[in-house]
Design an enzyme around this catalytic site. Structure first.
Site, short mmCIF file in Angstrom:
data_model
loop_
_atom_site.label_atom_id
_atom_site.label_comp_id
_atom_site.label_asym_id
_atom_site.label_seq_id
_atom_site.Cartn_x
_atom_site.Cartn_y
_atom_site.Cartn_z
N GLN A 56 25.79 19.16 -14.11
CA GLN A 56 26.30 19.34 -15.47
C GLN A 56 27.31 20.49 -15.52
OE1 GLN A 56 25.48 17.25 -17.81
NE2 GLN A 56 26.48 18.22 -19.57
N THR A 116 3.62 10.42 -4.72
CA THR A 116 4.50 10.66 -5.86
C THR A 116 3.94 11.83 -6.69
OG1 THR A 116 3.28 9.21 -7.36
CG2 THR A 116 5.02 8.18 -6.01
N ASP A 160 -2.05 17.95 3.42
CA ASP A 160 -2.29 19.33 2.94
C ASP A 160 -1.39 20.31 3.67
OD1 ASP A 160 -4.22 18.49 1.18
OD2 ASP A 160 -5.94 19.20 2.36
N GLU A 218 5.38 11.48 0.37
CA GLU A 218 4.13 12.21 0.62
C GLU A 218 3.27 12.27 -0.64
OE1 GLU A 218 3.99 15.54 3.26
OE2 GLU A 218 5.78 14.83 4.28
N GLY A 266 32.73 16.68 -15.32
CA GLY A 266 33.15 15.39 -14.78
C GLY A 266 33.41 15.44 -13.28
N ALA A 278 0.84 -1.20 0.00
CA ALA A 278 0.00 0.00 0.00
C ALA A 278 0.87 1.24 0.00
CB ALA A 278 -0.93 0.00 1.22
C1 LIG Z 1 12.94 7.62 1.71
C2 LIG Z 1 11.47 7.45 1.88
C3 LIG Z 1 10.84 7.97 3.00
C4 LIG Z 1 9.47 7.79 3.20
N1 LIG Z 1 8.87 8.26 4.34
C5 LIG Z 1 7.59 7.90 4.62
C6 LIG Z 1 7.01 8.21 5.88
O1 LIG Z 1 7.61 8.86 6.75
N2 LIG Z 1 5.75 7.77 6.13
C7 LIG Z 1 5.03 7.05 5.23
O2 LIG Z 1 3.92 6.66 5.53
N3 LIG Z 1 5.56 6.76 4.01
C8 LIG Z 1 6.81 7.15 3.68
N4 LIG Z 1 7.37 6.86 2.46
C9 LIG Z 1 6.56 6.13 1.48
C10 LIG Z 1 6.22 6.98 0.26
O3 LIG Z 1 5.24 7.92 0.57
C11 LIG Z 1 5.80 5.98 -0.85
O4 LIG Z 1 7.00 5.33 -1.26
C12 LIG Z 1 5.13 6.66 -2.00
O5 LIG Z 1 3.85 7.14 -1.64
C13 LIG Z 1 4.97 5.74 -3.22
O6 LIG Z 1 4.51 4.49 -2.87
P1 LIG Z 1 5.30 3.19 -3.44
O7 LIG Z 1 6.73 3.38 -3.12
O8 LIG Z 1 4.62 1.98 -2.92
O9 LIG Z 1 5.13 3.29 -5.02
P2 LIG Z 1 3.90 2.77 -5.89
O10 LIG Z 1 2.63 3.27 -5.33
O11 LIG Z 1 4.04 1.30 -6.10
O12 LIG Z 1 4.16 3.51 -7.27
C14 LIG Z 1 5.03 3.01 -8.28
C15 LIG Z 1 4.91 3.95 -9.49
O13 LIG Z 1 3.56 3.92 -10.00
C16 LIG Z 1 3.04 5.23 -10.06
N5 LIG Z 1 1.60 5.19 -9.78
C17 LIG Z 1 0.95 4.53 -8.79
N6 LIG Z 1 -0.36 4.78 -8.85
C18 LIG Z 1 -0.56 5.61 -9.89
C19 LIG Z 1 -1.72 6.23 -10.47
N7 LIG Z 1 -2.93 6.05 -9.95
N8 LIG Z 1 -1.52 7.04 -11.54
C20 LIG Z 1 -0.30 7.25 -12.07
N9 LIG Z 1 0.83 6.67 -11.56
C21 LIG Z 1 0.68 5.87 -10.50
C22 LIG Z 1 3.79 6.01 -8.97
O14 LIG Z 1 3.75 7.40 -9.21
C23 LIG Z 1 5.19 5.41 -9.12
O15 LIG Z 1 5.85 6.06 -10.17
C24 LIG Z 1 8.72 7.07 2.23
C25 LIG Z 1 9.35 6.59 1.09
C26 LIG Z 1 10.70 6.76 0.91
C27 LIG Z 1 11.34 6.17 -0.32
#
Ligand SMILES: Cc1cc2nc3c(=O)[nH]c(=O)nc-3n(C[C@H](O)[C@H](O)[C@H](O)COP(=O)(O)OP(=O)(O)OC[C@H]3O[C@@H](n4cnc5c(N)ncnc54)[C@H](O)[C@@H]3O)c2cc1C
Length: 383
Positions: A336, A365, A239, A363, A340, A129
């Protein structure tokens, strides 16, 4: 650009700029390499009362002010995006209590968070999720005066280092998104442990861990708001916090531009400083303009929040999306300009590019931000 900041805002900007230059920049590469949590810097930030910028005065803070928080986050990020996120993630974990906590919860948790004696974290993401937050599987079962939590959160910023966690769990799976609830969970609660610490591409000073709940029993008083409001708590929190992610991106972009301009003035090729070449000048002009556009958007959105507007999902998403795309582009162009040398870890610029990337991902993507913006625009146009 003159943003007509108040004396207090200018003071916050100057204070955080000083901390960034004197206490963060000298240790940024060290923490990037070691991935240790930067407690020594967090202590300086705490001693400067900066954790109070997102907490009401009656609970020991300086009043919730998103523009102040953005100004501080921007300046800290200018020196290190990783260290700055340790600070900003505590705001993310604290906002649910500020926005939805009852009097007892606020009195119990906010004073220590305002002083930076404790850090906060926010946990919704799970392995299955991410963007689809409504797919979370962590459950919270009511058992008399307690809730019993079971499940796993991953990728949680400040995970393991924070003391106070706001966590979203399902209290009624049959209700879908209306079956989620928000809880406060304290570090040290039996049944609450931490999994692996992630080895990351960027923001390496910040810790990212799994939160594991195994029959974790918490008092029913730790429920935030009402059962079933977990996803509303999350959306309202985001938000408020997305302008902060945008400010992090802005600081990274500005920091990268600062370094690139300095380098362009020093580096000589064809008998001249490379800053005299039009190809470099046009890159600098675009970078500076895009940064200023991002800053204008972020400060405008932060001012809307501080003026009490609550219908800010679109604007907040726009600020986060635009500023993080600018940070990625500017930090790539800055590298850039270093040629190098920029590709080598001996120079600080490649870290900016690595740190920038995450702002397009967490927060929500930037694809998800675009979904939020488009839906709102289409809704407005249909009126
Ligand atoms: C370093 C780091 C810190 C984080 N900190 C927190 C935190 O403190 N608390 C917390 O709860 N979470 C945290 N996260 C989680 C972060 O919010 C999620 O990684 C992010 O929301 C994406 O979820 P996912 O990685 O499962 O990617 P996925 O949801 O699997 O997405 C994979 C790709 O599919 C695209 N995609 C998915 N659905 C759609 C759609 N409907 N339309 C178009 N494109 C779509 C996405 O944009 C992405 O490019 C953190 C993540 C990282 C890497």
């Amino acid at each position: 650009m003159d943003y007509l900041l108040t004396d207090e805002q200018k003071m916050i900007q100057e204070l955080t700029r000083k901390i960034a230059e004197e206490k963060i920049r000298p240790v940024a590469a060290k923490y990037d390499q070691s991935e240790e949590f930067p407690w020594e810097v967090i202590k300086v930030i705490a001693d400067s009362d900066l954790f109070g910028l997102f907490i009401p005065e009656q609970y020991g803070g300086m009043g919730v002010n998103v523009l102040n928080l953005c100004l501080a986050t921007e300046e800290l990020s200018r020196a290190c995006g990783g260290i700055a996120v340790c600070y900003a993630a505590s705001a993310l974990g604290t906002f649910p209590i500020v926005l939805f906590g009852n009097e007892e919860q606020k009195k119990k948790y906010l004073p220590d968070l305002a002083k930076g004696k404790k850090l906060a974290a926010f946990g919704i993401t799970e392995p299955e999720a991410g963007s689809d937050a409504s797919a979370i599987k962590t459950t919270a079962r009511k058992d008399g005066n307690h809730y019993i939590l079971n499940g796993l959160k991953h990728f949680i910023t400040n995970g393991g280092d924070a003391e106070v966690y706001t966590v979203i769990a399902m209290t009624d799976k049959t209700k879908g998104a209306r079956g989620g609830s928000a809880f406060i969970v304290e570090k040290g609660t039996p049944g609450f442990t931490f999994g692996k610490k992630e080895d990351k591409f960027g923001i390496r000073a910040s810790s990212t861990r799994e939160l594991i709940f195994t029959d974790c029993k918490i008092p029913k008083e730790n429920l935030l708001s009402r059962e079933g409001t977990g996803f509303i708590v999350t959306m309202k929190t985001f938000d408020m916090s997305r302008p902060g992610v945008a400010a992090q991106a802005l600081g990274i972009a500005q920091g990268a531009l600062d370094l690139a301009v300095k380098y362009a003035k020093e580096r000589r090729q064809f008998g001249k400083a490379i800053s005299s070449f039009q190809g470099i000048q046009w890159m600098i002009a675009d970078m500076a303009t895009e940064i200023e556009a991002a800053r204008s958007l972020i400060y405008a959105v932060a001012r809307m929040v501080d003026a009490g507007r609550t219908d800010i999902s679109k604007e907040s998403a726009m600020a986060k999306m635009y500023a993080s795309d600018v940070a990625m582009k500017v930090s790539t162009d800055a590298l850039q300009i270093f040629g190098g040398y920029g590709y080598m870890r001996d120079y600080p610029i490649e870290k900016y590019m690595r740190d920038a990337k995450i702002t397009q991902i967490y927060e929500g993507t930037n694809q998800i931000q675009r979904n939020i913006i488009a839906l709102e625009v289409i809704k407005e146009t249909a009126k």
